[in-house]
Design a protein around this motif. Structure first.
Motif, PDB file in Angstrom:
ATOM      1  N   ALA A 176     -37.837 -33.696  -3.813  1.00 65.02           N
ATOM      2  CA  ALA A 176     -37.602 -34.781  -4.778  1.00 65.02           C
ATOM      3  C   ALA A 176     -36.865 -34.227  -6.004  1.00 65.02           C
ATOM      4  CB  ALA A 176     -38.928 -35.412  -5.188  1.00 65.02           C
ATOM      5  N   TRP A 177     -37.243 -33.024  -6.415  1.00 65.52           N
ATOM      6  CA  TRP A 177     -36.571 -32.395  -7.560  1.00 65.52           C
ATOM      7  C   TRP A 177     -35.114 -32.086  -7.214  1.00 65.52           C
ATOM      8  CZ3 TRP A 177     -35.564 -31.814 -12.255  1.00 65.52           C
ATOM      9  CH2 TRP A 177     -34.886 -30.711 -12.731  1.00 65.52           C
ATOM     10  N   TRP A 178     -34.864 -31.648  -5.976  1.00 62.37           N
ATOM     11  CA  TRP A 178     -33.483 -31.349  -5.581  1.00 62.37           C
ATOM     12  C   TRP A 178     -32.603 -32.601  -5.713  1.00 62.37           C
ATOM     13  CZ3 TRP A 178     -35.270 -28.739  -0.366  1.00 62.37           C
ATOM     14  CH2 TRP A 178     -35.927 -27.537  -0.680  1.00 62.37           C
ATOM     15  N   LEU A 179     -33.177 -33.760  -5.338  1.00 69.67           N
ATOM     16  CA  LEU A 179     -32.423 -35.023  -5.463  1.00 69.67           C
ATOM     17  C   LEU A 179     -32.224 -35.373  -6.935  1.00 69.67           C
ATOM     18  CD1 LEU A 179     -34.093 -37.247  -2.710  1.00 69.67           C
ATOM     19  CD2 LEU A 179     -31.984 -35.938  -2.563  1.00 69.67           C
ATOM     20  N   LEU A 180     -33.317 -35.246  -7.704  1.00 70.96           N
ATOM     21  CA  LEU A 180     -33.247 -35.650  -9.108  1.00 70.96           C
ATOM     22  C   LEU A 180     -32.231 -34.809  -9.874  1.00 70.96           C
ATOM     23  CD1 LEU A 180     -34.321 -37.349 -11.448  1.00 70.96           C
ATOM     24  CD2 LEU A 180     -36.050 -35.602 -11.852  1.00 70.96           C
ATOM     25  N   ARG A 181     -32.234 -33.489  -9.615  1.00 68.86           N
ATOM     26  CA  ARG A 181     -31.329 -32.644 -10.406  1.00 68.86           C
ATOM     27  C   ARG A 181     -29.872 -32.938 -10.060  1.00 68.86           C
ATOM     28  NH1 ARG A 181     -32.588 -26.655  -7.823  1.00 68.86           N
ATOM     29  NH2 ARG A 181     -31.635 -27.033  -5.812  1.00 68.86           N
ATOM     30  N   ALA A 182     -29.603 -33.289  -8.787  1.00 67.25           N
ATOM     31  CA  ALA A 182     -28.248 -33.660  -8.393  1.00 67.25           C
ATOM     32  C   ALA A 182     -27.825 -34.921  -9.137  1.00 67.25           C
ATOM     33  CB  ALA A 182     -28.181 -33.887  -6.882  1.00 67.25           C
ATOM     34  N   TYR A 183     -28.762 -35.872  -9.202  1.00 63.60           N
ATOM     35  CA  TYR A 183     -28.489 -37.135  -9.886  1.00 63.60           C
ATOM     36  C   TYR A 183     -28.227 -36.891 -11.377  1.00 63.60           C
ATOM     37  CZ  TYR A 183     -29.277 -41.941 -11.447  1.00 63.60           C
ATOM     38  OH  TYR A 183     -29.133 -43.176 -12.003  1.00 63.60           O
ATOM     39  N   VAL A 184     -29.091 -36.069 -11.985  1.00 59.01           N
ATOM     40  CA  VAL A 184     -28.936 -35.762 -13.418  1.00 59.01           C
ATOM     41  C   VAL A 184     -27.590 -35.069 -13.663  1.00 59.01           C
ATOM     42  CG1 VAL A 184     -29.820 -34.310 -15.290  1.00 59.01           C
ATOM     43  CG2 VAL A 184     -31.395 -35.687 -13.931  1.00 59.01           C
ATOM     44  N   ALA A 185     -27.238 -34.152 -12.770  1.00 57.08           N
ATOM     45  CA  ALA A 185     -25.978 -33.417 -12.953  1.00 57.08           C
ATOM     46  C   ALA A 185     -24.785 -34.370 -12.913  1.00 57.08           C
ATOM     47  CB  ALA A 185     -25.843 -32.354 -11.860  1.00 57.08           C
ATOM     48  N   VAL A 186     -24.778 -35.284 -11.949  1.00 52.20           N
ATOM     49  CA  VAL A 186     -23.647 -36.207 -11.830  1.00 52.20           C
ATOM     50  C   VAL A 186     -23.619 -37.163 -13.030  1.00 52.20           C
ATOM     51  CG1 VAL A 186     -22.621 -38.023 -10.430  1.00 52.20           C
ATOM     52  CG2 VAL A 186     -23.594 -36.021  -9.331  1.00 52.20           C
ATOM     53  N   VAL A 207     -22.094 -35.674  -2.479  1.00 50.07           N
ATOM     54  CA  VAL A 207     -21.767 -34.239  -2.394  1.00 50.07           C
ATOM     55  C   VAL A 207     -22.769 -33.427  -3.217  1.00 50.07           C
ATOM     56  CG1 VAL A 207     -20.067 -32.475  -3.021  1.00 50.07           C
ATOM     57  CG2 VAL A 207     -19.313 -34.614  -1.948  1.00 50.07           C
ATOM     58  N   ALA A 208     -23.082 -33.930  -4.419  1.00 52.90           N
ATOM     59  CA  ALA A 208     -24.009 -33.203  -5.299  1.00 52.90           C
ATOM     60  C   ALA A 208     -25.386 -33.083  -4.651  1.00 52.90           C
ATOM     61  CB  ALA A 208     -24.126 -33.921  -6.637  1.00 52.90           C
ATOM     62  N   VAL A 209     -25.822 -34.138  -3.983  1.00 56.54           N
ATOM     63  CA  VAL A 209     -27.134 -34.108  -3.325  1.00 56.54           C
ATOM     64  C   VAL A 209     -27.135 -33.051  -2.214  1.00 56.54           C
ATOM     65  CG1 VAL A 209     -28.630 -35.398  -1.747  1.00 56.54           C
ATOM     66  CG2 VAL A 209     -27.886 -36.439  -3.891  1.00 56.54           C
ATOM     67  N   VAL A 210     -26.062 -33.051  -1.412  1.00 57.55           N
ATOM     68  CA  VAL A 210     -25.980 -32.085  -0.309  1.00 57.55           C
ATOM     69  C   VAL A 210     -26.011 -30.651  -0.871  1.00 57.55           C
ATOM     70  CG1 VAL A 210     -24.500 -31.168   1.517  1.00 57.55           C
ATOM     71  CG2 VAL A 210     -24.799 -33.645   1.279  1.00 57.55           C
ATOM     72  N   VAL A 211     -25.201 -30.417  -1.906  1.00 60.79           N
ATOM     73  CA  VAL A 211     -25.129 -29.073  -2.496  1.00 60.79           C
ATOM     74  C   VAL A 211     -26.494 -28.667  -3.051  1.00 60.79           C
ATOM     75  CG1 VAL A 211     -24.164 -27.738  -4.409  1.00 60.79           C
ATOM     76  CG2 VAL A 211     -22.668 -29.153  -3.000  1.00 60.79           C
ATOM     77  N   SER A 212     -27.131 -29.585  -3.796  1.00 60.78           N
ATOM     78  CA  SER A 212     -28.407 -29.271  -4.430  1.00 60.78           C
ATOM     79  C   SER A 212     -29.484 -28.962  -3.388  1.00 60.78           C
ATOM     80  CB  SER A 212     -28.840 -30.452  -5.303  1.00 60.78           C
ATOM     81  OG  SER A 212     -30.139 -30.249  -5.776  1.00 60.78           O
ATOM     82  N   VAL A 213     -29.510 -29.754  -2.308  1.00 59.05           N
ATOM     83  CA  VAL A 213     -30.529 -29.537  -1.276  1.00 59.05           C
ATOM     84  C   VAL A 213     -30.281 -28.209  -0.551  1.00 59.05           C
ATOM     85  CG1 VAL A 213     -31.410 -30.396   0.936  1.00 59.05           C
ATOM     86  CG2 VAL A 213     -31.064 -31.977  -0.958  1.00 59.05           C
TER      87      VAL A 213
END
Lengths: 108, 269
Positions: B118-128, B160-166
């Protein structure tokens, strides 16, 4: 007395005896040595010994793939290894008897 | 006896570090010596935990000595002494944390670890959203949408950010694995994401509120200019009553500039 020093001298013999009993992979051999009472045996020492005995032709090795993780490398004993085990076992029996007699003589 | 074993990032890192001490051997010799080490180490960790993993350098030296090899030449990457001590510091901190966290009633650390994806998703979202704040909507004073706009590229960029973060989280992508610099970078990035999550959340909330307000004041900006809407519904008849629920007569409805008389009872309603 630091038994790790004693262990170094007989690790080949101990590893050969364990593998002679049944083929095994690295950690399995470590586990069996510890179960037999050699608590202080180091994992890396056992793995290195297995590799050295293999390189010397005393052991054979084969890979068993695992579905859920990295492959395991099993070791079995070769006829040369069995000869070595026999010789070293006799040497050990002779040596340990000599030392035991010496110590008993010293305390008597 | 064969317990099934999957490799954890700790095991992978340890084996990689040990492997680095056999750089003087050719590939075949190295495989002969280190083949199966990953499975053996995974078994060790499964049985006795990550604290059973010692120092990779000591371990490699012991393995070399037992295998009858000469001690390794000093690794060619000597300037990495700082990196090694950073690594040791991280490893030590991790071990201390594990020692504290394991054995707590209810295993809260296990629970937190289960939430890592869940954190991996959230941080991708925050980054974008942060990029949108700096380069996209934010730079034009528009505030953030729930789906990052990024001038129309929000959805693919987020994907893309989600894939990279995960993948980083799973240790499959740099800097999820590798040297001390990568670990420091990852720590800093995670801390930045944690620190800036409130910024993104605040901007989202204020923007949402502004949108809702705008929907009340200026619906004609994005719907049929001939129709008044309120919260997405068309208003055809505006009935205004006083406290005694008596209809107020002679009412006129003006737009936000008080310049245009808004249409009511249009034929489309």
């Amino acid at each position: 007395m630091d038994s790790t020093q004693l262990l170094k001298g007989v690790l080949d013999l101990a590893v050969l005896a364990v593998v002679d009993d049944e083929d095994g992979y690295g950690y399995d051999v470590v586990r069996r040595l510890r179960a037999a009472g050699l608590d202080e045996v180091g994992d890396a020492s056992v793995y290195g010994t297995l590799r050295r005995l293999y390189a010397a032709g005393a052991l054979t090795s084969y890979v068993v793939p695992s579905e859920s993780g990295p492959h395991r490398k099993y070791y079995g004993i070769t006829p040369a290894g069995r000869d070595q085990l026999k010789t070293q076992r006799d040497d050990w029996a002779h040596f340990s008897t000599t030392v035991t007699d010496l110590l008993q003589g010293a305390t008597a | 006896m064969s317990t099934t074993s999957t490799t954890s990032p700790d095991v992978e890192r340890f084996v990689t570090d040990v492997r680095a001490h056999f750089a003087d051997l050719d590939a075949d010799e190295r495989e002969e010596l280190l083949g199966g080490l990953e499975a053996d180490t995974a078994d060790l960790v499964a049985e006795r935990g990550t604290q059973a993993l010692g120092d990779p350098a000591t371990y490699a030296a012991e393995l070399r000595a037992a295998a009858g090899l000469p001690p390794a030449a000093p690794p060619p990457r000597r300037p990495r002494a700082v990196g090694a001590s950073v690594d040791r510091w991280f490893d030590g901190a991790r071990r201390r944390w594990d020692a504290v966290a394991t054995g707590l009633p209810g295993d809260p650390w296990g629970f937190a670890q289960a939430l890592r994806p869940a954190w991996w998703l959230l941080r991708a979202y925050v980054a974008v959203q942060l990029v949108d704040l700096v380069l996209g909507n934010g730079s034009r004073g528009l505030g953030l949408d729930v789906l990052p706009s990024l001038r129309g590229y929000g959805a693919p960029v987020l994907l893309v950010a989600v894939v990279v973060s995960v993948q980083i989280g799973r240790g499959r992508l740099w800097p999820g694995r590798g040297g001390a610099a990568a670990r420091v970078l990852l720590l800093v990035l995670n801390l930045v994401a944690v620190a800036l999550t409130p910024v993104v959340a605040t901007s989202l909330i204020s923007h949402e509120a502004a949108v809702r307000e705008a929907a009340w004041y200026a619906p004609s900006a994005w719907v049929d200019p001939g129709i008044i809407t309120y919260q997405g519904r068309r208003i055809c008849t505006l009935r205004v009553v006083d406290k005694e629920v008596r209809r107020v007569e002679g009412l006129r409805v003006l737009d936000v500039d008080a310049g245009v008389l808004l249409p009511m009872n249009t034929p489309g309603c």
